[in-house]
Design a protein around this motif. Structure first.
Motif, mmCIF file in Angstrom:
data_model
loop_
_atom_site.group_PDB
_atom_site.id
_atom_site.type_symbol
_atom_site.label_atom_id
_atom_site.label_comp_id
_atom_site.label_asym_id
_atom_site.label_seq_id
_atom_site.Cartn_x
_atom_site.Cartn_y
_atom_site.Cartn_z
ATOM 1 N N CYS A 193 -16.647 -4.434 -0.505
ATOM 2 C CA CYS A 193 -15.166 -4.522 -0.081
ATOM 3 C C CYS A 193 -14.533 -5.881 -0.688
ATOM 4 O O CYS A 193 -13.345 -5.596 -1.366
ATOM 5 C CB CYS A 193 -15.233 -3.956 1.284
ATOM 6 N N GLU A 251 -15.110 -3.788 -4.817
ATOM 7 C CA GLU A 251 -13.614 -3.250 -4.930
ATOM 8 C C GLU A 251 -12.486 -4.288 -4.997
ATOM 9 O O GLU A 251 -11.423 -4.147 -5.571
ATOM 10 C CB GLU A 251 -13.882 -2.431 -3.679
ATOM 11 N N CYS A 280 -7.508 -0.755 4.369
ATOM 12 C CA CYS A 280 -8.581 0.041 3.763
ATOM 13 C C CYS A 280 -8.093 1.363 2.730
ATOM 14 O O CYS A 280 -6.972 2.054 3.236
ATOM 15 C CB CYS A 280 -9.304 0.789 4.712
ATOM 16 N N VAL A 281 -8.439 1.111 1.459
ATOM 17 C CA VAL A 281 -7.628 2.308 0.437
ATOM 18 C C VAL A 281 -8.698 3.532 0.270
ATOM 19 O O VAL A 281 -8.684 4.335 -0.414
ATOM 20 C CB VAL A 281 -7.540 1.495 -0.842
ATOM 21 N N SER A 282 -9.652 3.607 1.309
ATOM 22 C CA SER A 282 -10.682 4.623 1.313
ATOM 23 C C SER A 282 -11.213 4.846 -0.102
ATOM 24 O O SER A 282 -11.468 6.147 -0.511
ATOM 25 C CB SER A 282 -9.960 6.040 1.593
ATOM 26 N N CYS A 283 -11.668 3.734 -0.640
ATOM 27 C CA CYS A 283 -12.274 3.837 -2.149
ATOM 28 C C CYS A 283 -13.936 4.437 -1.744
ATOM 29 O O CYS A 283 -14.521 4.834 -2.846
ATOM 30 C CB CYS A 283 -12.366 2.616 -2.752
ATOM 31 N N CYS A 338 -17.952 0.995 0.616
ATOM 32 C CA CYS A 338 -18.736 0.394 1.728
ATOM 33 C C CYS A 338 -19.729 1.536 2.094
ATOM 34 O O CYS A 338 -20.856 1.295 2.288
ATOM 35 C CB CYS A 338 -17.664 -0.023 2.807
ATOM 36 N N TRP A 385 -12.537 -4.374 10.246
ATOM 37 C CA TRP A 385 -11.347 -3.848 9.301
ATOM 38 C C TRP A 385 -9.969 -5.034 9.351
ATOM 39 O O TRP A 385 -9.712 -5.019 10.478
ATOM 40 C CB TRP A 385 -10.942 -2.411 9.507
HETATM 41 S S1 SF4 Z 1 -13.412 2.019 2.007
HETATM 42 FE FE1 SF4 Z 1 -13.090 0.462 0.369
HETATM 43 S S2 SF4 Z 1 -11.353 -0.418 0.932
HETATM 44 FE FE2 SF4 Z 1 -12.002 0.603 2.718
HETATM 45 S S3 SF4 Z 1 -13.230 -0.684 3.537
HETATM 46 FE FE3 SF4 Z 1 -14.791 0.511 2.370
HETATM 47 S S4 SF4 Z 1 -14.721 -0.800 0.688
HETATM 48 FE FE4 SF4 Z 1 -13.085 -1.613 1.639
#
Ligand code: SF4
Ligand code: SF4
Ligand code: SF4
Ligand code: FES
Length: 982
Positions: free
Chosen positions: A155, A159, A188-191, A194, A177
């Protein structure tokens, strides 16, 4: 190369290679829980301890050196490994048989087995935190979290969203978070980075939970009972026997869980990944081996697949009857389409018919679409939506360097010393490319200059943020070029050797003084000089641009100005340099590459060229039309003029995404025959006479070409939904109903034909693209591809590039007293384009339920607007009603509307003005007036949108803070006897 000895065997290694990589490469088994090759050393788990020249070291953090003697199995090393892993198990409840992560790839499970752990010395200790379920896509279970920090590393440094950290100083550390928010209300951009790298089940996709295993859907109470039973027998049986049971269960899963490689259907980055499925349920998207993305995805690629099994899918052909549609059989629908096309061709000629291919469809489908137009109907009236976005960039590159695609690869962008981003909201529109820039900027000293109307994420991170007046990028770019030439800062050696046309170009720059540029663009001269010096001083410069450049009345010229600037500074022909027009849709590059263009057959070969036509006529055994056809823009005009009678459109939501949408809709109403092929009953379908149900990317085979010219295969994940057909089959069937006798049984046969007639793709075939293999065009007959263009010559006959003289004309549709606001528009992270696909994913709707217009704080104050206030926007072409979002991303009297709406699409407001060279609409040149309405609703962006979070930037997981804990000692000190299986 250097020589080292691993457990007595001599091995060759690269100097400075990480010891863990060498160990893995040579097949020696050493545990390593936190190490991930795409993250680098995290150093939190200590399980990779080995002895080097008598000292215990972490193999993941030790570089190989000549003469090293490494022992991976010495008593000291083995004991340290076990002790380290014992500590890990104290943070994790082993219940593999009833765990959704028991799929053969769980690092904790596999390491327990590798180290033959029978009993834990340190008992499991629950953490005093609740499970966090507040993100729609994944959940965090602190009790399962082994604190390896992979997620934090991903993260923070891959990212670079900088949401995650671990509170190492806390008595009970956990992943945080935004330093302690819920996931749902964090940045969190929900990429999914993680979740993808988590080595166990602490972070898991919600689509996996209760679905992956045979026993995992049991009620919580039943599961707890089973876990208690396992824990009860463990002292007697040891973990060995228990793991055998879980491995049997895991083996059973492998018979019903399929893992199929595909390529993302959304943007042009070209992320590829395995899709894990059970029947028609998507368990998860697992990125790892993609050549463009590795472990990376954005929210859409990782989680945005709700459209696949949506109940709204079209599952039968539809035929219009008056104001209604009725279901029809495929035979009836295809007969009708073929008969009406034939009749119109006879009555009004082939040029009364036009075709629009889809940038969401495969290369093979685009090829067949243009073949249908040219070889079966006999018209060059075929185009695709690159006309709306990318044609100007392609034109700028054709003019100057010869090929109309990115000049290098994403890795070149990553390795540049300086990146300029112009008119691209890269972090939201090409998120994975943005991660590479953010990471190089954060960790490797890469410099970043951003020119944009909005202070988007990349602008906030930039070393220099330029906010020019709308539509004036050409002016400041040309002024910087002139400044560099005037001050001896251009690369004269490069210009002498590789570039034609300097004198004419220099003369064209005459008006572009710094003073003029500053007056027109509104940018301070001093800033422009700083930019010029930064470009001159950087060894390797890449320029990225997108629709903020191309969708202007001088989009082609501004794209040309970018390439001119790169040429005068010698930023082509080397790794880490070049021009990168970021392609929007997943296959917008491929749609043009494969001939869905009015002026060229596949491979950008001109329809005017008799030699080209002769080759295609021979291959297709028909005479071909020689005059350039109509482009998208001209098609709409031709309908209004009564010249175009029929259209066949695949997968394009023209009724919403075309500029001046009201005018386009009015044209559709005039068509004699309108055939629309899509997966949903789109807005455009409302005007259709026949609707044909195609399939989404997961239900077909084929190839996509990404922004870096990378051709990749997608494999069929699901059978087409009953009643639907893959689009290539439908085109084939229409052609055959028109008498074509096409015999294609698989897209690979289409690709073989493409390769045989297109020098650019001469060496492309499905075997060379198997699995995660890819090719970046041009591809020679022997399969050699070209990740970096122009390493030996530019793509012109004399091998030299061409500087192209330019003049600035000014913008269309500028604000005036009546329409006093500039309206900008574009994509947002969560939704793709108009949102027809992404609105079908519930979690995405939760994050962004609706469209909005961004209003600056100063304007909000002036007009009494707050987030949620309804406003009416009126342009010369239409009006929409929309809620305001007050944000400092926009300034002054500039507004911004994302495209994600079918009810209030921004294109009801945009005009029919277009780039003079390519006819690409000037979407970004719109002016409106705004009426503030009395209603005030909720903010259009809910609190759970990532924009409201507060990131906590740090460099990775900061393991040194763990090492400073009073209770931390490196394993191997004061070692006690452990029970290990011998
Ligand atoms: S989903 Fe992406 S932005 Fe969200 S905590 Fe995981 S790595 Fe970070
Ligand atoms: S949640 Fe993060 S720290 Fe915890 S096990 Fe997963 S990757 Fe490691
Ligand atoms: S939308 Fe683009 S960045 Fe996101 S996963 Fe798909 S290809 Fe990658
Ligand atoms: S793998 Fe080396 S410390 Fe974790």
């Amino acid at each position: 190369m250097v020589n080292v000895a691993i457990d007595g065997a001599v091995q060759e290694a690269q100097p400075d290679e990480l010891l863990i990589d060498l160990i893995n490469r040579t097949g020696v088994s050493v545990p390593h829980v936190c190490y991930h090759p795409q993250l680098g050393p995290v150093q939190t788990c200590d399980t990779c301890m080995v002895e080097v020249n008598g000292r215990l070291v972490r193999a993941c953090a030790t570089a190989v050196a000549d003469g090293m003697k490494i022992s991976t199995k010495s008593a000291k090393a083995a004991a340290a490994q076990v002790e380290a892993f014992d500590r890990i198990l104290s943070n994790h409840l082993l219940y593999c048989t009833v765990c959704d992560n028991n799929n053969g790839n769980c690092t904790v499970h596999n390491t327990t087995k590798l180290l033959a752990i029978e009993h834990q010395r340190i008992p499991f200790r629950p953490k005093p935190y609740e499970v966090d379920n507040t993100n729609p896509f994944y959940r965090y279970d602190p009790d399962q979290c082994i604190l390896c920090g992979r997620c934090v590393e991903a993260c923070q440094n891959v990212e670079v969203n900088e949401t995650l950290s671990i509170n190492w100083e806390d008595p009970n550390p956990r992943v945080l978070w935004d330093g302690g928010s819920t996931i749902g209300e964090s940045s969190c951009v929900s990429c999914g980075h993680c979740v993808t790298v988590c080595p166990c089940n602490a972070l898991m996709e919600k689509t996996m939970l209760g679905h992956a295993g045979f026993l995992t859907s049991l009620k919580k109470s039943a599961l707890s009972g089973m876990i208690d039973v396992v824990k009860g027998v463990e002292p007697e049986t040891g973990y060995g026997a228990i793991l055998q049971v879980s491995e049997a269960e895991s083996a059973m899963r492998s018979h019903r869980v399929r893992k199929t490689k595909t390529v993302c259907t959304y943007c042009g980055v070209g992320c590829s990944f395995d899709v894990w499925t059970k029947d028609r349920h998507i368990l998860k998207v697992a990125p790892e081996h993609g050549p463009a993305n590795g472990i990376s995805t954005c929210v859409k690629g990782k989680f945005g697949w709700g459209h696949i099994n949506s109940e709204d899918r079209l599952t039968t052909p539809l035929i219009r009857e008056g104001d209604k549609f009725r279901a029809a059989s495929w035979d009836e629908a295809l007969d009708l389409v073929a008969r009406r096309l034939s009749d119109l061709k006879t009555a009004s000629g082939p040029d009364s018919i036009a075709f629009i291919s889809s940038s969401k469809c495969t290369n093979e489908e685009s090829y067949l679409m243009q073949k249908l137009a040219r070889a079966v109907i006999g018209t060059n009236n075929v185009d695709n939506c690159s006309r709306y976005c990318q044609s100007p960039a392609t034109q700028g590159l054709f003019r100057t360097v010869g090929y109309g695609g990115d000049s290098g690869s994403i890795s070149d962008i990553e390795n540049a010393d300086l990146v300029l981003i112009i008119g691209s909201n890269t972090a939201e529109s090409h998120p994975v490319i943005a991660t590479r820039v953010k990471s190089s900027h954060k960790l490797n000293g890469q410099k970043l200059i951003v020119s944009d109307l909005r202070e988007n994420e990349m602008a906030r991170r930039a070393d220099v943020f330029l906010h020019p007046n709308p539509g004036t990028d050409l002016v400041w770019l040309s002024a910087v070029s002139r400044f560099l030439l005037d001050n001896g800062l251009a690369n004269s050696t490069f210009l002498d050797q590789w570039v034609n046309g300097l004198e004419k170009y220099r003369a064209s720059l005459e008006p572009f003084t710094m003073e003029y540029a500053s007056r027109i663009s509104g940018l301070p001269q001093e800033t422009l000089r700083t930019v010029a010096h930064m470009i001159a001083e950087a060894k390797r410069v890449c320029i990225l641009w997108a629709m903020g450049v191309t969708q202007h009345s001088q989009g082609s010229d501004t794209s040309t100005a970018i390439s001119n600037l790169l040429l005068i500074t010698g930023n082509y022909m080397r790794p880490g340099t070049g021009a990168y027009p970021l392609r929007g849709h997943n296959n917008v590059q491929g749609a043009s590459d494969h001939g869905s263009m009015p002026n060229s057959v596949p491979g950008y070969q001109s329809v005017n060229d008799p030699e080209v036509r002769a080759r295609f006529e021979k291959a297709w055994s028909v005479p071909l039309p020689s005059t350039k056809g109509l482009d998208n823009h001209q098609m709409v005009e031709a309908i209004h003029a009564g010249k175009l009678k029929a259209m066949y459109v695949i997968g394009e939501e023209m009724s919403i995404v075309d500029s001046n949408a009201n005018y386009v809709d009015a044209a559709f109403e005039k068509l004699d025959l309108f055939v629309v092929q899509d997966i949903f009953f789109s807005d455009t379908c409302r005007y259709a006479d026949v609707v044909l149900p195609g399939t989404p990317s997961l239900e077909k085979e084929g190839t996509f070409t990404s922004t870096e010219r990378r051709i990749q295969r997608l494999y069929q994940v699901f059978e087409p939904l009953k009643g639907c057909r893959p689009d290539w089959m439908i085109i084939r069937d229409i052609a055959n109903h028109l008498g074509a006798k096409w015999s294609y049984q698989h897209p690979s046969e289409v690709m073989d034909e493409i390769a045989s007639v297109t020098p650019l793709f001469a060496g492309v075939n499905y075997e060379r693209l198997e699995g995660y293999k890819s090719l970046q065009w041009p591809v020679a007959a022997n399969g050699t591809d070209e990740p970096l263009h122009y390493t030996k010559r530019f793509a012109f006959p004399d091998g030299k590039a061409r500087l192209f003289p330019l003049a600035w004309v000014g913008v269309t549709d500028a604000p005036n007293a009546e329409f006093d606001f500039h309206l900008n528009n574009g994509r947002i992270l969560e939704h793709f384009h108009e949102g027809n696909l992404t609105y079908r994913t519930e979690g995405i709707r939760e994050k962004v339920p609706d469209v909005f217009v961004e209003v600056s704080p100063e304007l909000a104050e002036e007009r009494g607007i707050q987030s949620g206030t309804w406003v009416q926007l009126v342009s010369r072409y239409g009006q929409v009603r929309v809620r305001a979002l007050v944000t400092d991303r926009v300034r002054g009297r500039e507004l911004y509307m994302p495209m994600n709406s079918t009810e209030s699409p921004v294109n009801r407001l945009t005009s029919s003005h277009a780039d003079a060279v390519t006819n690409t609409p000037a979407y970004k040149e719109a002016s409106v007036r705004m009426k503030v309405l009395p209603e005030v609703g909720e903010s259009p962006l809910p609190r759970v949108n990532s924009r409201f979070g507060h990131p906590t930037p740090q460099n990775g997981v900061e393991v040194e803070r763990k090492w400073k804990r009073a209770d931390y000692t490196p394993p191997g000190n004061g070692l006690v006897q452990l029970q290990t299986k011998k």
